[in-house]
Design a protein around this motif. Structure first.
Motif, PDB file in Angstrom:
ATOM      1  N   GLU A   1     108.671   8.524 -30.506  1.00  0.00           N
ATOM      2  CA  GLU A   1     109.012   7.883 -31.780  1.00  0.00           C
ATOM      3  C   GLU A   1     110.503   8.055 -32.061  1.00  0.00           C
ATOM      4  O   GLU A   1     110.981   9.157 -32.321  1.00  0.00           O
TER       5      GLU A   1
ATOM      6  N   ASP B   1     115.093   2.071 -31.580  1.00  0.00           N
ATOM      7  CA  ASP B   1     115.375   1.448 -30.284  1.00  0.00           C
ATOM      8  C   ASP B   1     116.796   1.735 -29.811  1.00  0.00           C
ATOM      9  O   ASP B   1     117.037   1.869 -28.608  1.00  0.00           O
TER      10      ASP B   1
ATOM     11  N   ARG C   1     116.854   4.837 -27.853  1.00  0.00           N
ATOM     12  CA  ARG C   1     116.297   4.651 -26.509  1.00  0.00           C
ATOM     13  C   ARG C   1     117.351   4.046 -25.580  1.00  0.00           C
ATOM     14  O   ARG C   1     117.518   4.481 -24.440  1.00  0.00           O
TER      15      ARG C   1
ATOM     16  N   LYS D   1     112.248  13.962 -33.651  1.00  0.00           N
ATOM     17  CA  LYS D   1     111.246  15.008 -33.854  1.00  0.00           C
ATOM     18  C   LYS D   1     111.288  16.017 -32.701  1.00  0.00           C
ATOM     19  O   LYS D   1     111.449  15.634 -31.538  1.00  0.00           O
TER      20      LYS D   1
ATOM     21  N   ALA E   1     109.155  15.243 -29.666  1.00  0.00           N
ATOM     22  CA  ALA E   1     109.649  14.155 -28.825  1.00  0.00           C
ATOM     23  C   ALA E   1     110.801  14.637 -27.942  1.00  0.00           C
ATOM     24  O   ALA E   1     110.855  14.334 -26.747  1.00  0.00           O
TER      25      ALA E   1
ATOM     26  N   SER F   1     100.583   6.375 -23.522  1.00  0.00           N
ATOM     27  CA  SER F   1     100.572   5.013 -24.042  1.00  0.00           C
ATOM     28  C   SER F   1     100.178   4.067 -22.915  1.00  0.00           C
ATOM     29  O   SER F   1     100.105   4.456 -21.744  1.00  0.00           O
TER      30      SER F   1
END
Length: 392
Positions: free
Chosen positions: A168, A171, A174, A262, A265, A294
């Motif tokens: 989480e 974008d 990422r 987090k 993560a 996922s």
């Protein structure tokens, strides 16, 4: 010295004929891409580590050119010259020189001019099969050239991307982590910043401007940036446009207002990139790290396991293959499976061969869409040194 060089060249040519014979017999057409290439294409796609080692020059027409630092991008450009719609399968092999700056004292294993003999496959319908076929063919060629003992290091950028997709985060984070993946120290620093103080990047910027920027108002941000530059007396000459500056500042402003990544993560990403394990154990290790997967990560793990199965069925000794999650080579265009063939005589910093999957590269150099592609290349001077029993 004067006598040794021609002998070495003759030995390299004989070795190249052996390697190319294996590639051509497997259906890879021999091609000869241009040595001089448009610099812009390379500098956009090869990644920061290789960009700074590329020989760039300007010709008499003012065009910026470079000596090719590898043969993959030139072969991509040759494919597009033949197939502008990028709608056909093609299999190419090559042998020729490449050029990279090397610092003083780099040693004989890292010359400024070196030769690569390799293969590239474009438009493959089955990625896993093409990955395995490429690696097996490179290993077969090395064996035919006289290489006996080797070790293999593999990685999978696709697994890393899928893991990032599951975590989480915005974008833009990422994209930033993916961009820094190739530089481990910078990557770790960025991960630490995002998980502790994402606003730290605003420290040297005008606080009032950053506070006024609204991430949802791109046009308004450009106006604010233009006004700020005008008040400060800063002219945009030969630098980024106000729109480009505003885009970067909006991301920084968004970071300033975002909560940190987090801890769970950050811990997952950190644990993943630290993973080093026998290749056949890697899928289980990643599943255990992720806990629940996922759809994207599950598919990436399944693809990894199938590739390993195909390698086993092809006769590859998987006891000699290790998985390193952080391994992505030093070239920025890889998108999936990556590999390096190592020998003890040269050590891990001087692989004899390497390659991987680069599904986004063709589009980056001019194709109308992404094209599945995978390839591998042999560093022929290193191979000759090892086969002859030499050291670094």
């Amino acid at each position: 010295m004067g006598v040794a060089q021609p002998v070495n060249f003759e030995a390299l040519e004989a070795q190249a004929r052996t390697l190319l014979a294996v590639f051509i017999a497997a259906g890879y057409e021999a091609v000869a891409p241009d040595i001089i290439q448009p610099a812009g294409v390379f500098l956009d796609v090869v990644g920061e580590a290789l960009r700074g080692r590329t020989y760039v020059f300007t010709d008499l027409n003012g065009e910026e050119l470079c000596l090719r630092p590898d043969l993959t991008v030139p072969t991509c450009r040759l494919y597009l010259q033949r197939h502008p719609a990028a709608d056909r399968e093609a299999f190419y092999s090559y042998n020729g020189p490449a050029f990279r700056f090397q610092p003083a004292g780099a040693g004989a294993s890292h010359p400024r001019e070196f030769r690569q003999s390799g293969i590239e496959a474009f438009g493959d319908k089955d990625a896993g099969e093409a990955d395995a076929r490429t690696l097996v063919l490179i290993l077969r060629a090395l064996q035919q050239a006289g290489l006996g003992n080797w070790k293999l290091r593999i990685g999978d950028v696709g697994l890393f991307d899928a893991l990032l997709g599951m975590a989480e985060m915005p974008d833009r984070w990422r994209r930033r982590l993916r961009h820094q993946f190739w530089r481990p120290e910078v990557f770790r620093a960025e991960l630490k910043r995002l998980s502790t103080e994402p606003a730290r990047s605003t420290a040297a910027l005008p606080a009032a401007l950053i506070e006024a920027l609204d991430p949802d108002d791109v046009a308004g941000a450009e106006v604010l940036v233009s006004e700020h530059l005008e008040k400060a007396g800063i002219e945009l000459i030969g630098v980024r446009s106000a729109a480009e500056i505003a885009e970067g500042l909006l991301a920084i402003a968004a970071d300033a207002k975002a909560p940190p990544l987090k801890p769970e993560a950050a811990a997952l990403i950190d644990a993943y990139v630290a993973t080093r394990t026998p290749a056949l154990d890697a899928a289980g290790v990643v599943r255990k790290l992720a806990g629940k997967t996922s759809d994207g990560l599950g598919q990436a793990i399944d693809a990894y396991e199938r590739r390993c199965k195909l390698l086993v069925e092809s006769g590859v000794d998987m006891s000699k293959v290790d998985f390193s999650a952080e391994f992505g080579r030093n070239v920025g265009y890889y998108t999936g499976f990556v590999f390096e063939v190592l020998v003890d005589a040269l050590g891990p910093s001087s692989p004899v061969a390497g390659g991987g999957r680069y599904d986004g590269l063709l589009k980056a150099v001019g194709a109308p869409h992404d094209v599945p592609a995978v390839g591998g290349a042999v560093h022929t001077e290193r191979l000759l040194t090892v086969v002859r029993g030499g050291k670094k």
